[in-house]
Design an enzyme around this catalytic site. Structure first.
Site, PDB file in Angstrom:
ATOM      1  CD  GLU A  86      58.959  48.284 112.635  1.00 43.90           C
ATOM      2  OE1 GLU A  86      58.350  48.294 113.710  1.00 43.90           O
ATOM      3  OE2 GLU A  86      58.400  48.320 111.510  1.00 43.90           O
ATOM      4  CG  ASP A 138      71.609  55.925 108.252  1.00 43.91           C
ATOM      5  OD1 ASP A 138      70.937  54.895 108.028  1.00 43.91           O
ATOM      6  OD2 ASP A 138      72.491  56.356 107.492  1.00 43.91           O
ATOM      7  CG  ASP A 161      61.458  55.454 102.432  1.00 41.50           C
ATOM      8  OD1 ASP A 161      60.249  55.728 102.480  1.00 41.50           O
ATOM      9  OD2 ASP A 161      62.258  55.800 103.329  1.00 41.50           O
ATOM     10  CE  LYS A 165      60.527  59.409  89.432  1.00 39.30           C
ATOM     11  NZ  LYS A 165      60.627  60.797  89.867  1.00 39.30           N
ATOM     12  CG  ASP A 197      53.575  48.787  98.654  1.00 34.51           C
ATOM     13  OD1 ASP A 197      54.807  48.984  98.731  1.00 34.51           O
ATOM     14  OD2 ASP A 197      52.748  49.719  98.623  1.00 34.51           O
ATOM     15  CB  THR A 229      51.894  49.373 108.085  1.00 34.89           C
ATOM     16  OG1 THR A 229      52.274  49.284 106.702  1.00 34.89           O
ATOM     17  CG2 THR A 229      52.513  48.228 108.862  1.00 34.89           C
ATOM     18  NE  ARG A 230      50.958  56.973 107.522  1.00 34.23           N
ATOM     19  CZ  ARG A 230      51.373  57.893 106.668  1.00 34.23           C
ATOM     20  NH1 ARG A 230      50.545  58.404 105.783  1.00 34.23           N
ATOM     21  NH2 ARG A 230      52.622  58.315 106.679  1.00 34.23           N
TER      22      ARG A 230
END
Ligand SMILES: C[S@@+](CC[C@H](N)C(=O)[O-])C[C@H]1O[C@@H](n2cnc3c(N)ncnc32)[C@H](O)[C@@H]1O
Length: 250
Positions: A86, A138, A161, A165, A197, A229-230
């Site tokens: 993951e 990383d 993430d 923008k 999302d 998930t959160r």
């Protein structure tokens, strides 16, 4: 040149290639690394990290695994079993649910954010999961260098993430170069499962992976056993739709 580079000096790695030249100076998909943890998470980290967090050699900064290092999952987990990696588990909702549901599979979590690892470990104090290990690093570099080609059953990248923008979109972890890296570690027939999302990121994922000759789309259904998930909850709360994708390594 990949969508995750800053265009300066990183060379693309081939599908079977090792660490790309110039990888130390590329733009990263993350900004936060350290940060304080709540005492409960810090305590769990101090107590459980020696067992669950693999101490890898590093180069050029604390999140970069030394490119010559090769991780042997049989040694890390003490057995030979199918391996799921993951990328960016955050606080570990999917990781923990997956590891509980699939005790015969090993789960390697690559996470740069130590407080996230602390939170995962705090959830494992009462419920130890012998089939989970973390590398605090990383994932872009670690996956490109530290695992053997074809050694992974599934790669999960859930709610990466989004860098929404326009000027930041080159920081998104999913891009042609990372796709090469994932292809390299997956066994033939293995799956790359993704979720987001952010509609623009979903479109970007489709564009990158539909064009990649190493993958074919096999599902847009929610991944089996993937919990909410959160980050998914936060997205859904503001009315965002969730996209799940599963690509098979050809
Ligand atoms: C938006 S959070 C999603 C967390 C989790 N997957 C979820 O669905 O709740 C993205 C996570 O990816 C991690 N991350 C970002 N870039 C990374 C990288 N290059 N290597 C490892 N982890 C990374 C971040 O630290 C963060 O925990």
């Amino acid at each position: 040149m990949s969508a995750v580079t800053d265009g300066s000096d990183r060379e693309a790695s081939g599908p079977e290639g090792g660490a790309p030249a110039g990888y130390l100076s590329r733009t990263r998909s993350f900004t936060r690394r350290g940060g304080r943890m709540p005492p409960r998470h810090q305590q769990a980290y101090d107590q459980l990290a020696p067992r669950y967090v693999i101490d890898v050699p590093r180069e050029g900064g604390s999140t970069t695994v030394a490119p010559a290092y090769c991780l042997d999952p049989a040694v890390a987990f003490g057995r030979v079993a199918p391996l799921v990696v993951e990328v960016g588990p955050g606080s570990g909702d999917a990781l923990i649910a997956g590891a509980r549901a699939r005790p015969d599979t090993d789960f390697l979590a690559l996470e740069v954010w130590r407080p996230g690892i602390g939170q995962c470990l705090s959830r494992m104090i009462e419920d130890p999961l012998p089939n989970v290990r973390f590398v605090e690093a990383d994932a872009e570099v670690a996956l490109a260098t530290m695992l053997m080609p074809g050694s992974v059953e599934e790669v999960w990248t859930y709610f990466p993430d989004p860098w929404p923008k326009r000027k930041q979109q080159h920081r998104r972890i999913v891009g042609p170069e990372f796709a090469d890296t994932v292809r390299r570690v997956l066994r033939v027939g293995g799956l790359w499962r993704l979720a987001t999302d952010i509609d623009g990121y979903a479109t970007h994922m489709r564009k990158v992976l539909d064009a990649h000759e190493g993958f074919e789309l096999v599902s847009t259904e929610r991944a089996p056993l993937r919990p909410v998930t959160r980050f998914e909850r936060k997205g859904a709360a503001v009315g965002r739709s969730i996209t799940d994708l599963a690509y098979r390594r050809l």
